[in-house]
Design a protein around this motif. Structure first.
Motif, PDB file in Angstrom:
ATOM      1  N   TYR A   1      39.319  35.410  29.589  1.00 36.27           N
ATOM      2  CA  TYR A   1      39.679  36.305  28.482  1.00 36.27           C
ATOM      3  C   TYR A   1      41.151  36.721  28.542  1.00 36.27           C
ATOM      4  O   TYR A   1      41.765  37.000  27.503  1.00 36.27           O
TER       5      TYR A   1
ATOM      6  N   LEU B   1      30.967  40.782  34.380  1.00 35.01           N
ATOM      7  CA  LEU B   1      31.615  39.482  34.248  1.00 35.01           C
ATOM      8  C   LEU B   1      32.195  39.055  35.586  1.00 35.01           C
ATOM      9  O   LEU B   1      32.665  39.884  36.374  1.00 35.01           O
TER      10      LEU B   1
ATOM     11  N   GLU C   1      35.486  34.623  34.571  1.00 37.43           N
ATOM     12  CA  GLU C   1      35.260  34.936  33.159  1.00 37.43           C
ATOM     13  C   GLU C   1      36.311  35.923  32.644  1.00 37.43           C
ATOM     14  O   GLU C   1      36.851  35.756  31.533  1.00 37.43           O
ATOM     15  N   LYS C   2      36.616  36.931  33.424  1.00 42.06           N
ATOM     16  CA  LYS C   2      37.668  37.865  33.024  1.00 42.06           C
ATOM     17  C   LYS C   2      39.007  37.135  32.880  1.00 42.06           C
ATOM     18  O   LYS C   2      39.776  37.395  31.944  1.00 42.06           O
TER      19      LYS C   2
ATOM     20  N   GLU D   1      27.894  37.886  25.434  1.00 41.16           N
ATOM     21  CA  GLU D   1      27.949  37.731  26.889  1.00 41.16           C
ATOM     22  C   GLU D   1      26.649  38.179  27.546  1.00 41.16           C
ATOM     23  O   GLU D   1      26.207  37.594  28.522  1.00 41.16           O
TER      24      GLU D   1
END
Length: 301
Positions: free
Chosen positions: A195, A187, A191-192, A283
């Protein structure tokens, strides 16, 4: 019940996520009002595809699948479970029970008036989503299960035991890193960060910490009886039911077999294994999943 609500500013410009928020309020048994967030994209007259996430993700997990399905004319609905994403987050661990989650999402499902639903569910999205199917079988036209189950107190894998111990003991739960570790592809930092966005600090992660301990892996866990009752409904569910587990998830490996053995709707379906995908197969293989859903709907109309 004390409720935490993640500030909207935390959700500014996550990558590939141009979707407008929608909200629905449900009421807990103690009178507390909880706000549930969901995506609702595509034409309202189309039959809905319901995408349910699990632990510790949110509807961001489905961003590429949502875009792909909408481009092909589908209506796509993706809620954030209570305690996750943009939905409200009860502050205490004892606020979270399996049955409360089922009730909250049942009330949300009734309020949204969705019918002729195609469900795709993974992880806790399956534990809760399959309970919705059992409670409202008339609302669902077909089901796809991926990397999930509906346990009834009969044991657990070594990989789940490791996850349980990790989630309950680590001082700071690194949500973005956890999702990344559950993917085969790497990722991006953005993207991390997406989250991590729902959780400004550890106090917002109570639900994320609590979920692993709620999985009914022993006869003494709560919701064993309720899940057994749900299985009785699923054992008479004859609408199309497809398994699409990934090939690289140690937690749920082999879990498709119980569905294929016990759910009549699985008979004659073209079950698939999503190759090159980890626990968070959304993902790793979003295009493949979107294609699968589109074709499954078309072939079972």
């Amino acid at each position: 019940m004390k409720i935490l609500r993640t500030p909207d500013a935390r959700f500014a410009n996550p990558p590939d996520f141009p979707f407008a928020p929608h909200y629905c309020e449900v009421r807990n048994s103690d009178g507390t009002t909880l706000r549930i967030h969901y995506l609702d994209e595509g034409p309202r007259e189309a039959d809905p595809v319901l995408l349910m996430h699990g632990e510790p993700s949110w509807s961001f997990l489905y961003r590429k699948i949502v875009a792909s399905l909408v481009a092909r004319g589908h209506r796509v609905v993706a809620p954030d479970l209570v305690g996750f994403g943009r939905s409200d987050k009860p502050a205490e661990q004892l606020d979270y029970t399996f049955e409360r989650h089922v009730r909250w999402m049942s009330d949300w499902l009734v309020a949204t008036r969705l019918t002729d639903i195609t469900l795709f569910c993974q992880d806790w999205g399956g534990l809760i989503g399959l309970r919705l199917v059992a409670a409202f079988p008339e609302k669902f036209a077909r089901v796809v299960v991926a990397n999930t189950g509906l346990p009834t107190g009969e044991g657990f894998s070594a990989a789940f035991q490791q996850w349980l111990e990790f989630s309950q003991s680590i001082p700071v739960l690194p949500v973005g890193q956890i999702v990344g570790m559950g993917c085969k592809r790497g990722l991006s930092e953005a993207e991390k960060a997406a989250y991590d966005a729902p959780f400004p600090d550890e106090s917002f992660k109570t639900g994320a910490r609590r979920f692993p301990a709620l999985v009914p892996i022993t006869p003494q866990h709560g919701s064993v009886a309720e899940n057994k009752a749900a299985w009785k409904v699923l054992e008479n569910f004859r609408k199309p039911f497809l398994t699409a587990f990934s090939d690289s998830d140690p937690v749920t490996k082999g879990g498709e077999q119980i569905f294929q053995q016990r759910v009549p709707g699985t008979k004659g379906q073209k079950h698939v294994t999503i190759t090159g995908a980890g626990h968070f197969l959304q993902e790793d293989k979003p295009d493949e999943i979107a294609d699968l859903l589109h074709e499954f709907i078309a072939s079972t109309k």
